[in-house]
Design a protein around this motif. Structure first.
Motif, PDB file in Angstrom:
ATOM      1  N   ALA A  48       0.831  -1.208   0.000  1.00  0.00           N
ATOM      2  CA  ALA A  48       0.000   0.000   0.000  1.00  0.00           C
ATOM      3  C   ALA A  48       0.865   1.258   0.000  1.00  0.00           C
ATOM      4  O   ALA A  48       0.529   2.255  -0.650  1.00  0.00           O
ATOM      5  N   THR A  49       1.995   1.190   0.698  1.00  0.00           N
ATOM      6  CA  THR A  49       2.925   2.328   0.725  1.00  0.00           C
ATOM      7  C   THR A  49       3.524   2.561  -0.654  1.00  0.00           C
ATOM      8  O   THR A  49       3.674   3.712  -1.093  1.00  0.00           O
ATOM      9  N   LEU A  50       3.878   1.484  -1.345  1.00  0.00           N
ATOM     10  CA  LEU A  50       4.433   1.615  -2.698  1.00  0.00           C
ATOM     11  C   LEU A  50       3.406   2.250  -3.634  1.00  0.00           C
ATOM     12  O   LEU A  50       3.743   3.143  -4.425  1.00  0.00           O
ATOM     13  N   TYR A  51       2.175   1.784  -3.553  1.00  0.00           N
ATOM     14  CA  TYR A  51       1.132   2.362  -4.409  1.00  0.00           C
ATOM     15  C   TYR A  51       0.868   3.825  -4.046  1.00  0.00           C
ATOM     16  O   TYR A  51       0.619   4.657  -4.929  1.00  0.00           O
ATOM     17  N   ARG A  52       0.938   4.137  -2.766  1.00  0.00           N
ATOM     18  CA  ARG A  52       0.706   5.521  -2.336  1.00  0.00           C
ATOM     19  C   ARG A  52       1.807   6.443  -2.864  1.00  0.00           C
ATOM     20  O   ARG A  52       1.555   7.589  -3.220  1.00  0.00           O
ATOM     21  N   HIS A  53       3.025   5.918  -2.944  1.00  0.00           N
ATOM     22  CA  HIS A  53       4.157   6.737  -3.380  1.00  0.00           C
ATOM     23  C   HIS A  53       4.271   6.798  -4.907  1.00  0.00           C
ATOM     24  O   HIS A  53       4.589   7.856  -5.465  1.00  0.00           O
ATOM     25  N   PHE A  54       4.032   5.672  -5.595  1.00  0.00           N
ATOM     26  CA  PHE A  54       4.255   5.611  -7.050  1.00  0.00           C
ATOM     27  C   PHE A  54       2.972   5.507  -7.861  1.00  0.00           C
ATOM     28  O   PHE A  54       3.028   5.563  -9.096  1.00  0.00           O
ATOM     29  N   ASN A  55       1.840   5.329  -7.205  1.00  0.00           N
ATOM     30  CA  ASN A  55       0.520   5.228  -7.839  1.00  0.00           C
ATOM     31  C   ASN A  55       0.302   3.907  -8.582  1.00  0.00           C
ATOM     32  O   ASN A  55      -0.706   3.242  -8.400  1.00  0.00           O
ATOM     33  N   THR A  56       1.237   3.540  -9.443  1.00  0.00           N
ATOM     34  CA  THR A  56       1.091   2.329 -10.247  1.00  0.00           C
ATOM     35  C   THR A  56       2.446   1.634 -10.381  1.00  0.00           C
ATOM     36  O   THR A  56       3.490   2.213 -10.056  1.00  0.00           O
ATOM     37  N   LYS A  57       2.408   0.416 -10.888  1.00  0.00           N
ATOM     38  CA  LYS A  57       3.646  -0.290 -11.196  1.00  0.00           C
ATOM     39  C   LYS A  57       4.436   0.473 -12.250  1.00  0.00           C
ATOM     40  O   LYS A  57       5.670   0.521 -12.202  1.00  0.00           O
ATOM     41  N   LEU A  60       6.566   3.092 -10.615  1.00  0.00           N
ATOM     42  CA  LEU A  60       7.759   2.518  -9.978  1.00  0.00           C
ATOM     43  C   LEU A  60       8.768   2.070 -11.026  1.00  0.00           C
ATOM     44  O   LEU A  60       9.986   2.235 -10.842  1.00  0.00           O
ATOM     45  N   LEU A  61       8.289   1.524 -12.137  1.00  0.00           N
ATOM     46  CA  LEU A  61       9.184   1.119 -13.229  1.00  0.00           C
ATOM     47  C   LEU A  61       9.939   2.323 -13.778  1.00  0.00           C
ATOM     48  O   LEU A  61      11.157   2.254 -14.003  1.00  0.00           O
ATOM     49  N   ILE A  62       9.242   3.421 -13.995  1.00  0.00           N
ATOM     50  CA  ILE A  62       9.895   4.639 -14.504  1.00  0.00           C
ATOM     51  C   ILE A  62      10.941   5.128 -13.512  1.00  0.00           C
ATOM     52  O   ILE A  62      12.046   5.536 -13.900  1.00  0.00           O
ATOM     53  N   ALA A  63      10.625   5.070 -12.227  1.00  0.00           N
ATOM     54  CA  ALA A  63      11.591   5.479 -11.199  1.00  0.00           C
ATOM     55  C   ALA A  63      12.814   4.567 -11.230  1.00  0.00           C
ATOM     56  O   ALA A  63      13.951   5.038 -11.073  1.00  0.00           O
ATOM     57  N   ALA A  64      12.596   3.281 -11.434  1.00  0.00           N
ATOM     58  CA  ALA A  64      13.703   2.323 -11.478  1.00  0.00           C
ATOM     59  C   ALA A  64      14.587   2.571 -12.696  1.00  0.00           C
ATOM     60  O   ALA A  64      15.827   2.520 -12.596  1.00  0.00           O
ATOM     61  N   MET A  65      13.987   2.856 -13.839  1.00  0.00           N
ATOM     62  CA  MET A  65      14.759   3.137 -15.047  1.00  0.00           C
ATOM     63  C   MET A  65      15.524   4.453 -14.898  1.00  0.00           C
ATOM     64  O   MET A  65      16.667   4.570 -15.349  1.00  0.00           O
ATOM     65  N   THR A  66      14.905   5.434 -14.276  1.00  0.00           N
ATOM     66  CA  THR A  66      15.572   6.712 -14.012  1.00  0.00           C
ATOM     67  C   THR A  66      16.793   6.495 -13.124  1.00  0.00           C
ATOM     68  O   THR A  66      17.877   7.050 -13.377  1.00  0.00           O
ATOM     69  N   TYR A  67      16.627   5.679 -12.102  1.00  0.00           N
ATOM     70  CA  TYR A  67      17.726   5.359 -11.190  1.00  0.00           C
ATOM     71  C   TYR A  67      18.894   4.717 -11.941  1.00  0.00           C
ATOM     72  O   TYR A  67      20.063   5.088 -11.729  1.00  0.00           O
ATOM     73  N   GLU A 125       1.588   0.475 -23.290  1.00  0.00           N
ATOM     74  CA  GLU A 125       0.780   1.038 -22.201  1.00  0.00           C
ATOM     75  C   GLU A 125       0.394   2.487 -22.444  1.00  0.00           C
ATOM     76  O   GLU A 125      -0.320   3.072 -21.625  1.00  0.00           O
ATOM     77  N   LYS A 126       0.868   3.052 -23.568  1.00  0.00           N
ATOM     78  CA  LYS A 126       0.562   4.447 -23.914  1.00  0.00           C
ATOM     79  C   LYS A 126       0.902   5.405 -22.762  1.00  0.00           C
ATOM     80  O   LYS A 126       0.095   6.252 -22.354  1.00  0.00           O
ATOM     81  N   VAL A 127       2.109   5.239 -22.235  1.00  0.00           N
ATOM     82  CA  VAL A 127       2.585   6.116 -21.166  1.00  0.00           C
ATOM     83  C   VAL A 127       2.805   7.513 -21.748  1.00  0.00           C
ATOM     84  O   VAL A 127       3.446   7.662 -22.792  1.00  0.00           O
ATOM     85  N   SER A 128       2.296   8.526 -21.075  1.00  0.00           N
ATOM     86  CA  SER A 128       2.375   9.888 -21.605  1.00  0.00           C
ATOM     87  C   SER A 128       3.783  10.461 -21.485  1.00  0.00           C
ATOM     88  O   SER A 128       4.575  10.035 -20.638  1.00  0.00           O
ATOM     89  N   LYS A 129       4.062  11.456 -22.306  1.00  0.00           N
ATOM     90  CA  LYS A 129       5.356  12.137 -22.248  1.00  0.00           C
ATOM     91  C   LYS A 129       5.533  12.848 -20.913  1.00  0.00           C
ATOM     92  O   LYS A 129       6.661  12.968 -20.410  1.00  0.00           O
ATOM     93  N   GLU A 130       4.431  13.325 -20.354  1.00  0.00           N
ATOM     94  CA  GLU A 130       4.513  14.009 -19.057  1.00  0.00           C
ATOM     95  C   GLU A 130       5.002  13.051 -17.978  1.00  0.00           C
ATOM     96  O   GLU A 130       5.803  13.422 -17.111  1.00  0.00           O
ATOM     97  N   GLU A 131       4.539  11.805 -18.019  1.00  0.00           N
ATOM     98  CA  GLU A 131       4.967  10.813 -17.036  1.00  0.00           C
ATOM     99  C   GLU A 131       6.442  10.460 -17.189  1.00  0.00           C
ATOM    100  O   GLU A 131       7.073   9.997 -16.236  1.00  0.00           O
ATOM    101  N   LEU A 132       6.974  10.678 -18.383  1.00  0.00           N
ATOM    102  CA  LEU A 132       8.355  10.299 -18.678  1.00  0.00           C
ATOM    103  C   LEU A 132       9.326  11.470 -18.583  1.00  0.00           C
ATOM    104  O   LEU A 132      10.490  11.330 -18.952  1.00  0.00           O
ATOM    105  N   ALA A 133       8.862  12.612 -18.075  1.00  0.00           N
ATOM    106  CA  ALA A 133       9.697  13.818 -18.061  1.00  0.00           C
ATOM    107  C   ALA A 133      10.969  13.616 -17.244  1.00  0.00           C
ATOM    108  O   ALA A 133      12.079  13.928 -17.703  1.00  0.00           O
ATOM    109  N   ASP A 134      10.841  13.111 -16.016  1.00  0.00           N
ATOM    110  CA  ASP A 134      12.025  12.896 -15.172  1.00  0.00           C
ATOM    111  C   ASP A 134      12.935  11.833 -15.767  1.00  0.00           C
ATOM    112  O   ASP A 134      14.166  11.960 -15.729  1.00  0.00           O
TER     113      ASP A 134
END
Length: 226
Positions: A48-57, A60-67, A125-134
């Protein structure tokens, strides 16, 4: 106040650790095979904490790739800011910079494989450009190093002037990265033969270097690329 700060810092460290562990799991098992519950169990953080912080998988995947891109940038930036690298001629600097793509292919093949999978995922998944900004800002930007090496090469006479160097860099980067991802994905059709994968990438690099190198009738050995 100190207690509140410490708790906040601890929570931040736990989230960062979850992102790092998620990156390792995506690389090892593939995007589709990793669930949020798996990451929660591995990191010791409630799902629940992961979903609260990242909203969706996907978040979290985008955060992992950014890392992962940020970690690679730390690795390469130290090399290209070193005195040894900066002491080289412009054309030799460009050659070494271009070989980054070969290093990614040989030493970071698992990440390159995940990168190819990620590209397919964000389209599907049609991820938006806004979601991929970071994420976009985190991708290794070695163009400033290329531009510096190019200008040095013009000054020291080892590089010929091109009409649009940025366009040259973009075309070269796209070509090598896409070839690398194709080779890493493996042979698909009967005519595919990837036994000389590293040689294929090296040929693209050597061709680009040859294009940029300024021919000199009386060039010394120190100006030649071995």
């Amino acid at each position: 106040m100190d207690s509140e700060f410490s708790q906040e810092k601890f929570r931040s460290m736990r989230i960062e650790n979850a992102v790092r562990l998620a990156a390792e799991m995506f690389i090892r098992d593939g995007i589709d095979n990793v669930k949020m519950t798996d990451i929660a169990e591995r990191s010791g953080i409630g799902v629940a904490t992961l979903y609260r912080h990242f909203n969706t998988k996907t978040g979290l995947l985008i955060a992992a790739m950014t890392y992962k891109w940020q970690e690679l940038e730390k690795l390469f930036s130290g090399v290209f800011e070193s005195e040894v690298f900066l002491a080289q001629s412009g054309i030799k600097q460009l050659r070494d910079l271009m070989r980054v793509f070969l290093v990614l292919f040989t030493a970071h093949a698992d990440f390159m494989r995940l990168l190819a999978e990620f590209d397919v995922f964000i389209r599907t998944e049609k991820v938006s450009k806004e979601e991929l900004a970071d994420y976009d800002r985190s991708i290794i930007n070695i163009y400033p190093y290329f531009e510096h090496a190019y200008k040095k090469g013009l000054d020291d006479g080892t590089v010929r002037e091109t009409e649009d160097f940025h366009l040259f860099y973009t075309a070269h980067a796209h070509a090598v990265m896409e070839l690398s991802k194709k080779l890493i994905q493996g042979e698909l059709i009967p005519s595919d033969d990837f036994r000389n994968a590293e040689a294929e990438i090296s040929i693209l690099i050597d061709t680009a270097v040859a294009y940029l190198r300024k021919e000199q009738n009386h060039a010394g050995k120190e100006d030649r690329i071995q």
